[in-house]
Design a protein around this motif. Sequence first.
Motif, short mmCIF file in Angstrom:
data_model
loop_
_atom_site.label_atom_id
_atom_site.label_comp_id
_atom_site.label_asym_id
_atom_site.label_seq_id
_atom_site.Cartn_x
_atom_site.Cartn_y
_atom_site.Cartn_z
N THR A 479 0.85 -1.24 0.00
CA THR A 479 -0.17 -0.08 -0.09
C THR A 479 0.91 1.48 -0.26
N ALA A 480 2.05 0.92 0.17
CA ALA A 480 2.99 2.08 0.09
C ALA A 480 3.93 1.94 -0.58
N HIS A 481 4.05 1.91 -2.03
CA HIS A 481 5.92 1.33 -2.49
C HIS A 481 6.43 0.49 -2.57
N SER A 482 5.56 -0.36 -2.18
CA SER A 482 6.26 -1.69 -1.66
C SER A 482 7.41 -1.59 -0.27
N VAL A 483 7.51 -0.56 0.14
CA VAL A 483 8.79 0.13 1.39
C VAL A 483 8.41 -1.31 2.82
N LEU A 484 10.13 -1.61 2.97
CA LEU A 484 10.16 -2.24 3.77
C LEU A 484 9.96 -2.57 5.10
N LYS A 485 9.35 -2.92 6.05
CA LYS A 485 9.22 -3.54 6.97
C LYS A 485 10.06 -4.43 7.65
N LEU A 486 10.39 -3.84 9.03
CA LEU A 486 10.50 -5.09 9.98
C LEU A 486 9.27 -5.68 10.66
N GLN A 487 9.07 -7.46 10.92
CA GLN A 487 8.27 -7.42 11.24
C GLN A 487 8.85 -8.39 12.83
N PRO A 488 7.76 -9.02 13.82
CA PRO A 488 8.26 -9.23 14.89
C PRO A 488 9.74 -10.43 15.39
N ALA A 489 9.08 -11.31 14.23
CA ALA A 489 10.62 -12.00 13.56
C ALA A 489 11.54 -11.67 13.46
#
Length: 604
Positions: A479-489
């Motif tokens: 939804t936001a230009h495929s930016v990378l977000k850290l996940q809890p894992a």
Amino acid sequence: MHADLLPLLKQHFGYSEFRSGQHAVIEAALAGQDSFVLMPTGGGKSLCYQLPALLLPQVTIVVSPLMSLMKDQVDALKANGIAAEFVNSSLSREQVLQVFARLRQGTLKLLYVAPERLLQPQFLDRLQDVGVSLFAIDEAHCISQWGHDFRPDYMALALLKQRFASVPVMALTATADSATRQDILQQLNLQQPYVHLGSFDRPNIRYTVQEKFRPTEQLISYLQQQDGASGIVYCSSRRKVDELTEQLKQRGFNAAAYHAGLSSDERNQVQDAFKRDDYQLIVATVAFGMGVNKSNIRFVVHFELPRTIEAYYQETGRAGRDGVPAEAMLLFDPADIGRMKRWLDNEENQQRAEVTWQRFLAMAAFAEAQTCRRQVLLNYFGEARQTRCGNCDICLQPPQQFNATELAQKALSCVYRVGQSFGMHHVIEVLRGGHSQKITELGHDKLSTWGLGKDLSHDYWLSILRQLIHFGLLQQDITAHSVLKLQPAARPVLRGETELMLAVPRLQSVKREPERRAVQKYDRLLFARLKALRKRIAERDDVPPFVVFSDASLIDMCQQLPTDKASLLAVSGVGQTKLARYGADFLDEIADYLAADASSAAGG
């Protein structure tokens, strides 16, 4: 066994024995029983109705969805000395009347028609007058709403059982899951049918998946290994087809484009030229489909991820229909999954969108699999297979694992340092110590992670980041230009509390192993000469080359080196009609080659 079956099989088709399942289906048809036949492409479906047609008293009507498919099959039957015709809109009124005259006279064994033509009241009346021995419905999955190529015209074929209650109906398809199979039986109202469910396995096809890095260069590298063999490259859009065709032509490939944006005449011209081996490559959308009746296609490439495993299986099945080794190569970008999700979010019918999404996820799982590709395919179709195939990229070069904890920490830290606000390529540029204007302006060359991964290539890091997404440590926010977000894992990996094993990035295609690919050993120079002779004869007779002889028959000639009519008749695919028509030319070519070879050896 019916006493005449094997002699007829050899005389008209050139084979000395039946393939798996064919004989039982033929006997059922001769006994007047309805039947449902599921056989893979190249498994010999058409013989199941063509051979009994020779023994049945009245005409066999074959329902076929495409004009070009009809013409090819009729050309091949005529080349085998069998009385066959087709009726469709490509014929003039005079030609149609000539076919009807032969129908009345009882001299036709097989008549090919489209469902729309068959179901015209006048046509049905005509058939009732002359009598029908068998209805064969090819590509029967078209009748089912669950099938991957549903066609409303096929729905009305249920009428056949009402008008011709005593005439057996044979439904044939190469791809149908359980729901589609049940729907076909119900829609056609088949009465206690003989059911043959053949294996979906096509052992001669090698399945390979390559992760996309530089797709056009990857494709060109692959095509350069193909030695001028016939192949199809599938793309998802007309624009991509046109772009890629132009790029391949500029690189010296004999290629043509095919998609629904071209006129009917243009499409027919391209398809005919491909069948006659005038083009090596067709770059196409899925519009280039069921009408491809060409037995010597040696490879199929998917430039993008297909939407379903059924479509993938059907399209790859166009390679190697002659049983000779062939290849199916898929270029896969995990970002295709996000693009598909966005597209389906706009679908009004949410029930249909959900089914489409689930089928697409099965296709994505195939592409991402670390287990034998053939096992994944066969298990999808309900054919449980525990043993590895030995003829896919995973079996030939099993993925190597390595401890990627340190690399993952660098990548995850970099995503954090750039504020979880950038996509993969920017993160990779920072890791590799890039000096772009964007990096300098943002001050990202001052970050602690800048240059930490400069010793590894861009494509290597791309594979690592994709795996981190696949394992749930990172997410691309579509939804936001495929930016990378850290996940809890990602936390335990960043803190060094757990180790992470990843696959070693495979940046080159699987090494070709000629000795494993070429199951048959044969003289390549003689094969080239026989192919050239076949092309000359095909042009003289105005038929596609594979109608003269298949690649499999030419290979058998190169192995057996026949020197007279009796030994040529022992070659697979050589029957009495083709022996009389082409035998002398091929025997002369083989004799000339052997004589030149002997002379050269003596001179040496």
